[in-house]
Write an enzyme that holds these catalytic residues in place. Structure first.
Site, PDB file in Angstrom:
ATOM      1  N   GLU A 296     -11.535  -8.876  17.485  1.00 25.88           N
ATOM      2  CA  GLU A 296     -10.655 -10.038  17.360  1.00 25.88           C
ATOM      3  C   GLU A 296     -10.005 -10.384  18.706  1.00 25.88           C
ATOM      4  OE1 GLU A 296      -8.865 -10.450  13.330  1.00 25.88           O
ATOM      5  OE2 GLU A 296      -6.986 -10.662  14.406  1.00 25.88           O
ATOM      6  N   HIS A 325     -28.034  10.215   9.456  1.00 26.68           N
ATOM      7  CA  HIS A 325     -29.063  10.074   8.431  1.00 26.68           C
ATOM      8  C   HIS A 325     -29.150   8.637   7.935  1.00 26.68           C
ATOM      9  CE1 HIS A 325     -29.395  14.456   8.334  1.00 26.68           C
ATOM     10  NE2 HIS A 325     -28.095  14.391   8.616  1.00 26.68           N
ATOM     11  N   LYS A 439      -8.051 -19.394   7.771  1.00 31.50           N
ATOM     12  CA  LYS A 439      -6.823 -19.367   6.962  1.00 31.50           C
ATOM     13  C   LYS A 439      -6.499 -20.786   6.498  1.00 31.50           C
ATOM     14  CE  LYS A 439      -4.335 -15.352   8.988  1.00 31.50           C
ATOM     15  NZ  LYS A 439      -3.090 -14.850   9.581  1.00 31.50           N
TER      16      LYS A 439
HETATM   17  O1  PA5 Z   1      -4.320  -9.109  14.551  1.00 31.58           O
HETATM   18  C1  PA5 Z   1      -3.921 -10.075  13.925  1.00 31.58           C
HETATM   19  O2  PA5 Z   1      -3.092 -10.877  14.394  1.00 31.58           O
HETATM   20  C2  PA5 Z   1      -4.399 -10.324  12.509  1.00 31.58           C
HETATM   21  O3  PA5 Z   1      -5.357  -9.415  12.122  1.00 31.58           O
HETATM   22  C3  PA5 Z   1      -3.221 -10.238  11.540  1.00 31.58           C
HETATM   23  O4  PA5 Z   1      -2.685  -8.944  11.587  1.00 31.58           O
HETATM   24  C4  PA5 Z   1      -3.656 -10.576  10.107  1.00 31.58           C
HETATM   25  O5  PA5 Z   1      -4.261 -11.828  10.071  1.00 31.58           O
HETATM   26  C5  PA5 Z   1      -2.445 -10.551   9.170  1.00 31.58           C
HETATM   27  O6  PA5 Z   1      -1.455 -11.426   9.654  1.00 31.58           O
HETATM   28  P1  PA5 Z   1       0.024 -11.356   9.144  1.00 31.58           P
HETATM   29  O7  PA5 Z   1       0.604 -10.030   9.525  1.00 31.58           O
HETATM   30  O8  PA5 Z   1       0.730 -12.478   9.847  1.00 31.58           O
HETATM   31  O9  PA5 Z   1       0.009 -11.538   7.663  1.00 31.58           O
END
Ligand code: PA5
Length: 470
Positions: A296, A325, A439
């Site tokens: 990410e 395996h 989202k």
């Molecule tokens: O790393 C990130 O920003 C995302 O993976 C968020 O943690 C995830 O989308 C959850 O977001 P939030 O904590 O605002 O609900």
């Protein structure tokens, strides 16, 4: 360096190990070191102005005290702790629990279990959630729900929260809602913060400037860990020790800089699949946490100047010896487009000897009196040796042992390596615009107001797809 320091061994990525076509030469590493060193210097210079805020978490005493006070308030009062969150608001919690508590923590009873049973709901699968609620059953009064959402907007966590709040209110009465629910969210803004203020929930902060996937060492990951008996001060001390190492502009003494340098160099050469393979069950969910962090943060379409780039390595998780395996046939004989990052454990928290008993056939005698730890490490060495024989570059991160100290080191090591790799790719490692779009389309599909334009974009796509279903 303390003898509990994590070590990065890169001998098996060198051309001397895997040949000049697939390996890196020492001269090439030296040449790249100047640029990497420059990135490290820039990062360190930016920190006083509040950039890279996650780096301050290991030494943030106020934060530690806040979390410890919350743990003290709730400890001993609940049989179950259920974390509601997703992505960076869940993966760190899972990773800490797997690494630092016994794998069957939830099945243990009595003082041997260092806290409540822990469940992390990182999905909205109705079967999963329905089953958990059935398991909790009449134990709802003894269940603390920790809702974690930095933004407070995430549909999955919001849905879980609404279900749980309603259930608790109906079954235990409206007063229990604030007793059995603790919220971890942005200290100032967002929907969840507004709910906290309106309903009077107890809350813990996600420090400003710390994104989800960099937040495990904040209240996000620390509260559930502390509740389950994990030593928070030691975890943070390990992270702080690594914080010192990763600040060094001398790449040869900075494991995060070296990791970023090597993985970036392989990325540029076309080895874009980065396989993390722990040989230790305790480390398996840290590999999952790394997968989110690396993917990410580094998968981006635009560089810092807004130019199109489309970059990003693909992190993969495998588990030794299980995946020998399952995956190793591909890893040795398939395309040579991967770098392997083994996680090796020096001394396992416990070990079991294979017995010597009468009647064991001669063909199995070689196992007698060997420990399982020795067998697992032998498998790691053998797999690495076999991969190197097939000219596959392999790195090893060595944990002298798995404890709070080394896990803290590991977390900060990868966070810092991610920031440095972001610098080398010239992208912003802290945003996730592509996730944001998904989202927004979810909001649109569920009719959230303000997302009508996205809903209009979605309709024709759905119609077209239906004509192409076999
Ligand atoms: O790393 C990130 O920003 C995302 O993976 C968020 O943690 C995830 O989308 C959850 O977001 P939030 O904590 O605002 O609900």
């Amino acid at each position: 360096m303390p003898n509990t320091a994590l070590q990065l061994d890169y001998a098996n990525i060198l051309d001397s190990a895997v040949g000049p076509v697939h390996g890196l030469g020492l001269a090439e590493i030296d040449r790249a070191a100047d640029a990497v060193s420059g990135v490290v210097r820039r990062i360190e210079a930016e920190r006083p102005a509040g950039k890279h805020r996650y780096r301050d978490l290991p030494t943030d005493r106020t934060l530690l005290k806040t979390v410890q006070a919350a743990v003290k308030r709730y400890a001993g009062k609940f049989e179950n702790l259920v974390v509601l969150g997703i992505g960076g608001s869940a993966l760190g919690n899972i990773a800490l629990q797997t690494a630092l508590n016994p794998p069957y923590h939830n099945l243990m009873t009595g003082p041997a279990r260092r806290g409540p049973r822990l469940f992390v709901l990182d999905n909205v699968d109705p079967v999963q959630i329905g089953n958990l609620l059935a398991v909790l059953g009449t134990g709802l009064r003894k269940t603390l729900f920790n809702v974690i959402s930095k933004s407070g907007e995430t549909a999955e966590t919001a849905a879980q929260f609404l279900i749980i709040r309603d259930l608790v209110a109906r079954q235990l009465g409206s007063k229990a809602v604030t007793k059995n629910i603790l919220v971890t969210t942005d200290p100032e803004g967002g929907t969840m913060r507004a709910i906290v203020a309106a309903a009077g929930f107890n809350a813990l902060p996600v420090p400003p400037g710390v994104g989800g996937r960099f937040s495990v060492l904040s209240a996000v990951g620390l509260f559930s860990a502390g509740m389950c008996g994990i030593k928070l001060d030691k975890l943070l001390a390990g992270a702080a020790a690594m914080g010192t190492r990763v600040a060094s502009p001398d790449v040869k003494h900075n494991p995060a800089a070296m990791l970023a340098l090597l993985l970036h160099a392989f990325y540029v050469r076309g080895k874009r699949l980065h396989v993390m393979m722990p040989y230790g069950y305790q480390l398996k969910d840290l590999a999952d946490w790394y997968r989110q962090l690396w993917a990410e943060s580094l998968g981006k379409q635009q560089d810092l100047e807004g130019q199109p780039v489309t970059v990003g390595p693909t992190p993969i998780k495998a588990l030794g010896a299980t995946d020998q395996h399952s995956q190793v046939q591909l890893y040795r004989e398939g395309p040579n487009d991967k770098v392997f990052i083994f996680l090796e454990v020096g001394k396992f928290a416990r070990d079991i000897k294979i017995p010597r008993v009468k009647g064991t056939p001669d063909t199995l005698r070689y196992l007698e009196n060997k420990s399982l730890g020795r067998l697992l490490n032998a498998e790691k060495h053998a797999t690495e040796f076999a991969l190197v024989a097939s000219q596959r570059p392999c790195l090893t991160l060595r944990f002298p042992l798995v404890n709070e100290d080394t896990v803290g080191q590991f977390i900060l090591l990868w966070e810092a390596a991610t920031t440095i790799a972001g610098g080398l790719l010239n992208i912003n490692p802290y945003d996730q615009p592509a996730v944001q779009l998904g989202k927004e389309y979810t909001f649109a599909l569920l009719g959230k107001s303000g997302y009508e334009a996205q809903a209009a974009q979605l309709r024709p796509t759905t119609g077209r797809n239906e004509q192409h279903i076999v």
